[in-house]
Design a protein around this motif. Structure first.
Motif, mmCIF file in Angstrom:
data_model
loop_
_atom_site.group_PDB
_atom_site.id
_atom_site.type_symbol
_atom_site.label_atom_id
_atom_site.label_comp_id
_atom_site.label_asym_id
_atom_site.label_seq_id
_atom_site.Cartn_x
_atom_site.Cartn_y
_atom_site.Cartn_z
ATOM 1 N N ASP A 114 18.716 30.302 -35.786
ATOM 2 C CA ASP A 114 17.748 31.152 -36.473
ATOM 3 C C ASP A 114 16.323 30.743 -36.132
ATOM 4 O OD1 ASP A 114 19.823 32.537 -37.613
ATOM 5 O OD2 ASP A 114 19.774 31.437 -39.508
ATOM 6 N N TRP A 115 16.069 29.448 -36.128
ATOM 7 C CA TRP A 115 14.720 28.970 -35.836
ATOM 8 C C TRP A 115 14.314 29.279 -34.403
ATOM 9 C CZ3 TRP A 115 14.838 23.434 -38.455
ATOM 10 C CH2 TRP A 115 14.824 23.616 -39.846
ATOM 11 N N GLY A 166 10.332 30.273 -42.878
ATOM 12 C CA GLY A 166 10.962 29.109 -42.264
ATOM 13 C C GLY A 166 10.386 27.819 -42.804
ATOM 14 N N LEU A 209 2.221 27.314 -31.628
ATOM 15 C CA LEU A 209 3.029 27.790 -32.752
ATOM 16 C C LEU A 209 2.270 27.646 -34.068
ATOM 17 C CD1 LEU A 209 6.582 26.481 -31.834
ATOM 18 C CD2 LEU A 209 5.975 28.864 -32.278
ATOM 19 N N ALA A 232 13.515 33.029 -34.210
ATOM 20 C CA ALA A 232 12.248 33.362 -34.864
ATOM 21 C C ALA A 232 11.059 32.823 -34.074
ATOM 22 C CB ALA A 232 12.239 32.796 -36.281
ATOM 23 N N ALA A 233 11.174 31.603 -33.544
ATOM 24 C CA ALA A 233 10.081 31.036 -32.754
ATOM 25 C C ALA A 233 9.868 31.835 -31.472
ATOM 26 C CB ALA A 233 10.371 29.575 -32.429
ATOM 27 N N SER A 234 10.956 32.301 -30.861
ATOM 28 C CA SER A 234 10.828 33.107 -29.649
ATOM 29 C C SER A 234 10.070 34.399 -29.938
ATOM 30 C CB SER A 234 12.210 33.424 -29.075
ATOM 31 O OG SER A 234 12.916 32.237 -28.760
ATOM 32 N N THR A 238 7.857 34.833 -32.280
ATOM 33 C CA THR A 238 6.456 34.476 -32.498
ATOM 34 C C THR A 238 5.716 34.279 -31.178
ATOM 35 O OG1 THR A 238 7.023 33.410 -34.598
ATOM 36 C CG2 THR A 238 4.936 32.776 -33.576
ATOM 37 N N ILE A 254 6.985 30.479 -38.398
ATOM 38 C CA ILE A 254 8.014 31.511 -38.470
ATOM 39 C C ILE A 254 8.127 31.963 -39.920
ATOM 40 C CG2 ILE A 254 9.311 30.727 -36.461
ATOM 41 C CD1 ILE A 254 11.191 29.244 -38.286
ATOM 42 N N LEU A 267 9.740 22.821 -34.327
ATOM 43 C CA LEU A 267 10.163 23.984 -33.547
ATOM 44 C C LEU A 267 9.918 23.766 -32.055
ATOM 45 C CD1 LEU A 267 8.783 26.863 -35.804
ATOM 46 C CD2 LEU A 267 11.178 26.237 -35.482
#
Length: 540
Positions: free
Chosen positions: A240-241, A198, A512, A244-246, A248, A195, A205
């Motif tokens: 937030d993580w 991050g 990821l 952002a991971a979603s 990605t 991310i 994650l």
């Protein structure tokens, strides 16, 4: 007992006092013995009682689990209560057995031992690392005191242990070099992060995402757990993580959805979710569309695509299925009706209704009112399900042949029987309403007879939605419409990984780490079924 003296009493009074003291000591010892025996017998009886009740509960739970048809609500509540009761009883049985052993050890006299039947222990997994803990050996013979001992063997007792989660910081070091000739500074390019900006690694994650959407553990509980392990990760940072991971992972989500809608047949269903709003919660929906060709021997990978909508309007499935034209197994939701219109572009969706829903109407009346007509209707439908069990996994032509030979005559008889029973009943009776539900949707219910790709039920979609139903008890509501869409995206990945027999956490961690540098045109290589195949080939 009084201490024994080496000399005999010298007077009659002293002898009488000694005899009296000895009798009192013996009487007290007998009372203690009787009490110990009573406690041991009571503990043993309690342990046997618990064992019998546990066996009865295990049989009941196994019978409920083996029930193949009917909504989970028909047996889910009682099954959950029985499993909770079984867990408590097993704990009580272990406690009672331990008390029986302690009470037996406290006996003063020797009693005849009895053989207790213990459940067979399964061996611990061979792939787990082993840690040898060698206990100190005796330095001398306990019998004669001899100091010369030789080893003749050893006994090994295995104990399963849990190692708490460990945390570490990975330092990415990029050394700088200067050219002596031209003074140019050379340095390895910075590695890609899962991310942007991050500091969370791909495994962390993946763990957060799987705990939230796979294990139904909300972020506030995760934050508390991490704090107990010495890592301060507040809820806002975790949010937030996750967001952002979603983002990605969205290329994979889109690829799974495209795979689902390329199917010849899909299952469709939806379930409500609470969504936080000003001063109250409103009801949104999570929709699922499942591709599973395994019942008719299809070779395409199974997958589940989830979508979120703020309400249950028919415009939402219209948008989800804008490019799909094929077979769809679903319930009788009126919002699907526009999909079935002949002039629809790119073509009409062919509806196949669910016999499990029809059976459920009769089952409820049979269970609550003991209505003979409803009971017989359930029995007649169960015969059809028995035929389906025998042809599950067979090619479409074989399934269609067996249905034409065995199921079609039974279905025709069932329709005539239902029509005859409805004529005898009041239109307002519950049995008549159950009959009307089936007869009004008869063309959709009998469509499975003409196409071997169809199933009798929509259970595949209901199974996919089970993760949402379980999660609702923990996270209670979605924080916003965007949170609902994010949940739909991650549910798509987690449930598809499960259908492919892939560990969602390991798969998410790997993709990821690879997605930032992976070519977009080769995104299919990272889909769960291809990822699993590639891992097997590498291992071989």
């Amino acid at each position: 007992m009084p201490r024994r003296s080496d000399s005999l009493p010298t007077t009659l009074a002293v002898a009488r006092a000694a005899i009296t003291a000895q009798r009192e000591a013996l009487a007290a010892a007998e009372k203690r013995l009787e009490a110990a025996e009573a406690r041991a017998a009571a503990a043993e009886n309690e342990a046997k009682s618990h064992a019998l009740l546990i066996e009865k509960l295990k049989f009941t739970i196994a019978r409920l689990r083996n029930a193949q048809f009917g909504q989970s609500a028909e047996r889910g509540a009682i099954l959950e209560q029985l499993e909770l009761q079984l867990a408590d009883l097993e704990a009580e049985a272990s406690q009672a057995q331990a008390q029986a052993e302690l009470a037996a050890a406290a006996k003063i006299i020797k009693v005849e031992a009895f053989e207790r039947k213990r459940p067979a222990r399964r061996p611990l997994p061979a792939n787990l690392p082993r840690e040898r803990l060698v206990h100190p050996a005796p330095v001398a013979c306990p019998c004669c005191g001899g100091a010369t001992l030789r080893k003749i063997g050893e006994d090994v007792t295995e104990m399963l242990e849990h190692v708490p989660a460990s945390w570490k910081v990975i330092e990415h070091v990029r050394e700088k070099f200067s050219c002596r000739s031209c003074e140019t500074i050379a340095q390895t390019p910075a590695p890609s992060h899962p991310i942007a900006r991050g500091r969370a690694g791909p495994m962390l994650l993946a763990h957060i995402l799987f705990c939230k959407y796979g294990l139904h553990l909300p972020l506030n509980r995760q934050s508390t757990t991490y704090a107990r392990e010495g890592i301060d990760l507040d809820v806002s940072r975790l949010c937030d993580w996750v967001g952002a991971a979603s983002a990605t992972l969205m290329p994979l989500v889109d690829a799974v959805r495209a795979h689902v809608f390329a199917a010849e047949r899909i299952h469709a269903d939806d379930t409500p979710v609470k969504v936080l709003a000003k001063g109250k919660c409103r009801t949104g929906r999570l929709w699922t569309y499942v591709r599973d060709d395994r019942p008719f021997a299809g070779t395409a990978a199974p997958a589940a695509a989830f979508f979120y909508s703020p309400d249950r309007g028919g415009v939402h499935p219209d948008a989800h299925l804008a490019t799909y034209a094929g077979l769809m197994q679903a319930d009788a939701y009126a919002g699907f009706n526009r999909l079935y219109e002949a002039g629809r572009k790119p073509g009409p969706v062919t509806a196949a209704m669910c016999w499990a829903h029809a059976r459920r109407k009769f089952f409820d009346v049979a269970r609550l009112n003991k209505a003979p007509i409803a009971i017989e209707a359930v029995a007649r439908i169960d015969v059809l399900f028995e035929i389906e069990r025998d042809i599950n996994g067979k090619p479409p032509p074989e399934r269609q042949r067996v249905r034409a030979e065995h199921s079609r005559p039974l279905v025709a008889e069932l329709k005539l029987w239902l029509q005859a029973q409805r004529a005898k009943l009041s239109a307002h009776s519950e049995t008549a309403k159950a009959i009307a539900y089936s007869l009004n949707r008869w063309s959709g219910l009998v469509r499975f007879l003409d196409d071997g790709r169809l199933c009798m039920t929509n259970n595949a979609a209901e199974r996919a939605l089970r993760c949402v139903a379980v999660g609702r008890h923990n996270w209670t509501f979605a924080g916003s419409d965007e949170g609902g869409r994010r949940a739909a995206a991650i549910y798509t990945l987690v449930e598809t990984a499960k259908l492919s027999g892939v560990d969602p956490r390991a798969w998410l961690a790997d993709v990821l780490a690879r997605l930032p540098d992976h070519p977009a045109r080769r995104i299919a290589e990272l889909l769960p079924w291809n990822w699993k195949r590639n891992r097997i080939m590498v291992a071989a």
